[in-house]
Design an enzyme around this catalytic site. Structure first.
Site, mmCIF file in Angstrom:
data_model
loop_
_atom_site.group_PDB
_atom_site.id
_atom_site.type_symbol
_atom_site.label_atom_id
_atom_site.label_comp_id
_atom_site.label_asym_id
_atom_site.label_seq_id
_atom_site.Cartn_x
_atom_site.Cartn_y
_atom_site.Cartn_z
ATOM 1 N N SER A 617 -13.637 37.285 -5.119
ATOM 2 C CA SER A 617 -14.966 37.915 -4.756
ATOM 3 C C SER A 617 -15.791 38.174 -5.941
ATOM 4 C CB SER A 617 -14.743 39.031 -3.915
ATOM 5 O OG SER A 617 -15.847 39.243 -3.070
ATOM 6 N N ASP A 708 -14.501 31.176 5.125
ATOM 7 C CA ASP A 708 -14.929 32.278 4.435
ATOM 8 C C ASP A 708 -16.446 32.697 5.030
ATOM 9 O OD1 ASP A 708 -15.790 34.733 3.002
ATOM 10 O OD2 ASP A 708 -15.171 33.758 0.915
ATOM 11 N N HIS A 740 -11.977 34.952 3.775
ATOM 12 C CA HIS A 740 -12.441 35.527 2.342
ATOM 13 C C HIS A 740 -11.143 35.607 1.482
ATOM 14 C CE1 HIS A 740 -15.000 36.709 -0.754
ATOM 15 N NE2 HIS A 740 -14.536 37.882 -0.911
#
Length: 772
Positions: A617, A708, A740
């Protein structure tokens, strides 16, 4: 795949399974017995099942025995009990009953089992027309028994709105049954969900089960624009019954300029929320049947907001005597726009005979800490709270909180507001409370190289009449036996927490943002000759604490040093340091990572020519930034669902406000819009890794979750294709059903297996290096 690569896959997969197969402790409850020196603990255990691609769940018991000389003995049940198909277990307050939840699949009913000490006392099947599966996540989840153990309140998915029905003559006004095959259902209006993790889940709603009758009723008076969670029962009123339910409510109108939109809530404590109260639905019949002249009864009306003066209130807990309602607040995150920030703790004096229209005053218990002094309490950073956090003195609660790069156990005196660190102050291990046992605490401690160990804490009086906490190791722990192989694999490793000075701090920085940040350094013997992985957390407002991680331990066992950086903006270091990052992503955080790398190189701890970098991320954002901004410093990289282009992400993510917050800082909230201006799109691009893609040299492994919603795959794919277009070495792995986190067991396993193989290939680790 050539023979050499195949052999490497076989070797590493066997090693990774040793780490994957070890069980994890998910939670615990402690029940008192008639003997004050004895209690019983129940543990919730999980273990990855790669073949079934899920997790096995177990229940394990131990008897805790103490005596006056503080000797401690744990007697464990001989085997754990496997809980197939179980979504949640929640003991009753007395410990004499257990609620077992089995969420239905594909339209089947939800099963609620009430188990006593010898058998299943009752099994209730709740049809999908009443509600869907119960929420068991860390945010909306809430299951609460009343004191009489006759009612259970819980949060479940509300039944969806009816869909329009059509047949060969057109629209059918009267609808149809599921068994009618001579028609078809339309889609109707789109119903928005809460984004990442919550895709296709129904609105979180409040229900109450009457155990004796088996009847389930929905709480009334709650607006459909409110999603609810974390329900608890209010203390009994003068009639002796618990009439009221307290819950957290999130307004669904939290989009830009207060427009209707559910911005993603996973990992985001900055969504406004309040504590509400409503009447138990099984009390309504008494109200409805009462004479109109009876002024002592309250009407069953709308839910009442108990905390309108504060922008965030969650994790409500009543003190054991029912006189205080204590709750956490993330109002600093809500008010600033940062997706996580420093928490505060508050209390309400609860009247003995409260009425729903009665005003309640909120008092601060633990305020936000802006700039902590060296070694002092940095503020509250709590991602969860025990269902029963109270010691037997009734005014002290136990919390687990981040404290710089560690996790610690705190005792909070809610009367004086004093916060005390009760886990060892000289320990760099991370500690987490599992349950309270009267005036003692059952906990778990771990480090990057030490799997979790159960500990038991109690207070000891000193000669100066003060008290200190002593932590005993738990004997004959069967969970530790399962981790013995892992401990052997990590026996040649060590770890330390490094304080990294900020280089050349500018005058416009706050005092807190000039203080040192930290990095956790996990090293092999003779670390200066071994390759090093720079490990970067996401967020950016999340933290890597010094607890055990199976995947990080696996990478260390391959012969890598790990440098895990908590750059400025990380929670646990005070609010000023955290708020220094918004508006400076791609520069301040990148510089902090390079500063940490320089620190260990200049200290002779690592080889500067053998460095890899990995992140997920925002950590992937930093990974791709670093290989572009400092292309000669990294030999190889891996990025998991990385943010590569903010100007693309703004229109596809479930949290577009995040793009404004990290890129624009404090001004982001006033400029945030679903239609970004050309200037903002230009700014987003300039702060993104894709702006530096032409300089990238390091081979990159990109791992993407096809489902995601936080950083949709278009972000990573655009970057990967652009890198390939420029002749860069790029490998893409796609996990179609993953979100995610990429946390489906087989996907998680394959991800880190390939990361290990990728890094060894490009850093040329020999077998002797890995075993040293």
């Amino acid at each position: 795949m050539d023979a050499l690569a195949s052999e490497e896959y076989a070797s590493q997969s066997k090693l990774l399974q040793e780490f994957t197969n070890a069980p994890s402790i998910d939670g615990a409850w402690v029940f008192q017995t008639n003997n004050e020196d004895r209690s019983t603990a129940m543990y919730s255990i999980s273990q990855t099942n790669l073949l079934a691609n899920n997790k096995r769940k177990y229940i394990l018991f131990s008897h805790i025995m103490r005596n006056g000389t503080n000797l401690l003995d744990f007697q464990w049940s001989p085997f754990p009990i496997q809980m197939d198909g179980v979504s949640a277990v929640v003991p009753s307050p007395s410990g004499s009953k257990l609620l077992v939840v089995r969420n239905g699949e594909k339209g089947s009913p939800t099963k609620l089992e009430i188990v006593d000490q010898s058998h299943v006392e009752k099994e209730i099947h709740v049809a999908q027309s009443v509600h869907g599966p119960l929420y068991t996540d860390e945010w909306f989840h809430g299951i609460s028994w009343n004191q009489e153990e006759t009612l259970i309140a819980y949060i479940a998915e509300d039944s969806p709105e009816p869909k329009p029905v059509f047949d060969d003559t057109g629209y059918r006004k009267e609808g149809s049954s599921e068994k009618d095959c001579n028609n078809w259902k339309g889609q109707g209006d789109w119903e928005e969900d809460w984004g990442e993790t919550y895709s296709k889940k129904g609105r979180p709603s409040l229900f109450v089960l009457d155990i004796n009758s088996g009847e389930v009723r929905a709480a009334k008076g709650i607006s459909r624009s409110l999603s609810v969670g974390q329900v608890v029962w209010a203390p009994p009123s003068s009639c002796g019954r618990q009439k009221y339910l307290i819950f957290v409510g999130w307004l669904e109108h939290n989009g830009f300029q207060n427009t209707p939109r559910k911005l993603g809530i996973k990992y985001c404590s900055n969504r406004p929320c309040s504590l509400y109260s409503t009447l138990c639905p099984f009390e309504e019949s008494d109200v409805d049947n009462a004479p109109a002249s009876d002024s002592k009864l309250e009407p069953a009306s709308v839910a009442i907001n108990l905390t309108p003066s504060i922008s965030s209130a969650f994790f409500p807990r009543f003190s054991k005597d029912g006189k205080l309602l204590v709750f956490l607040s993330a109002n600093r995150a809500v008010d600033s726009g940062a997706h996580n920030a420093t928490d505060s703790l508050h209390k309400i004096n609860w009247p003995s005979d409260w009425k729903m229209d009665q005003y309640l005053e909120i008092t601060d218990v633990i305020p936000i800490v802006m700039c902590p002094q060296d070694g002092c309490f940095p503020g509250l950073y709590c991602s969860s709270m025990l269902s029963n956090p109270w010691l037997s003195d009734r005014c002290t609660m136990i919390l687990t909180s981040a404290w710089r790069s560690t996790e610690v156990i705190l005792s909070i005196d809610v009367l004086s507001g004093k916060a005390t660190r009760i886990s060892p102050e000289n320990s760099e291990y991370s500690w987490s409370a599992l349950a309270v046992d009267g005036h003692n605490v059952l906990a778990v401690s771990s480090s990057p190289i030490d799997p979790p160990q159960i500990k038991y804490g109690h207070q000891v009086s000193l000669k100066d009449q003060t008290c200190t906490w002593v932590w005993d190791e738990v004997n004959n722990n069967p969970l530790m036996a399962a981790n013995n192989k892992v401990k052997a694999l990590l026996s040649h490793h060590q770890f330390s927490i490094l304080k990294i000075p900020v280089t050349n701090p500018s005058d416009d920085l706050s005092d807190g943002s000039k203080l040192p940040f930290e990095a956790i350094f996990v090293s092999c013997k003779d670390s200066s000759h071994k390759p090093t992985i720079l490990v970067l957390h996401g967020g950016p407002h999340s933290v890597s604490v010094s607890s055990y991680s199976k995947t990080s331990a696996f990478l260390a066992s391959l012969g890598f040093n790990l440098l895990i950086v908590n750059y400025r903006g990380t929670p646990g270091f005070g609010e000023e340091a955290l708020q220094s990052l918004p508006g400076k992503v791609g520069s301040q955080d990148v510089q902090d990572c390079l500063t940490a790398l320089d620190y260990v190189i200049e200290g002779g701890l690592i080889d500067a020519s053998k460095v890899a970098v990995i992140g997920i991320s925002h950590g992937g954002f930093l990974t791709t930034h670093l290989i572009g901004q400092a292309p000669d410093r990294f030999m190889v990289a891996a990025a998991r669902n990385p943010v590569c282009n903010l100007s693309l992400m703004i229109g596809t993510t479930d949290i577009p406000d995040w793009c404004y917050a990290v890129a624009c800082g404090s001004e982001g909230r006033q400029h945030a819009s679903e239609s970004p201006s050309p200037d903002h799109l230009r700014l987003f691009y300039q702060k993104s890794p894709i702006a530096h893609i032409s300089k990238v040299k390091a081979p990159l492994l990109m791992l993407l979750g096809g489902a995601d919603l936080r950083v949709p795959i278009s972000n990573g794919l655009q970057y990967a294709r652009a890198l390939r277009e420029r002749g860069g070495e790029i490998r893409i792995m796609m996990f179609p059903d993953d979100i995610h986190e990429i946390n489906i067991p087989q996907s998680d396993f394959e991800s880190f297996l390939n990361i290990g193989v990728w890094f060894k290939k490009h850093l040329s680790i020999s077998a002797s290096d890995a075993s040293a």
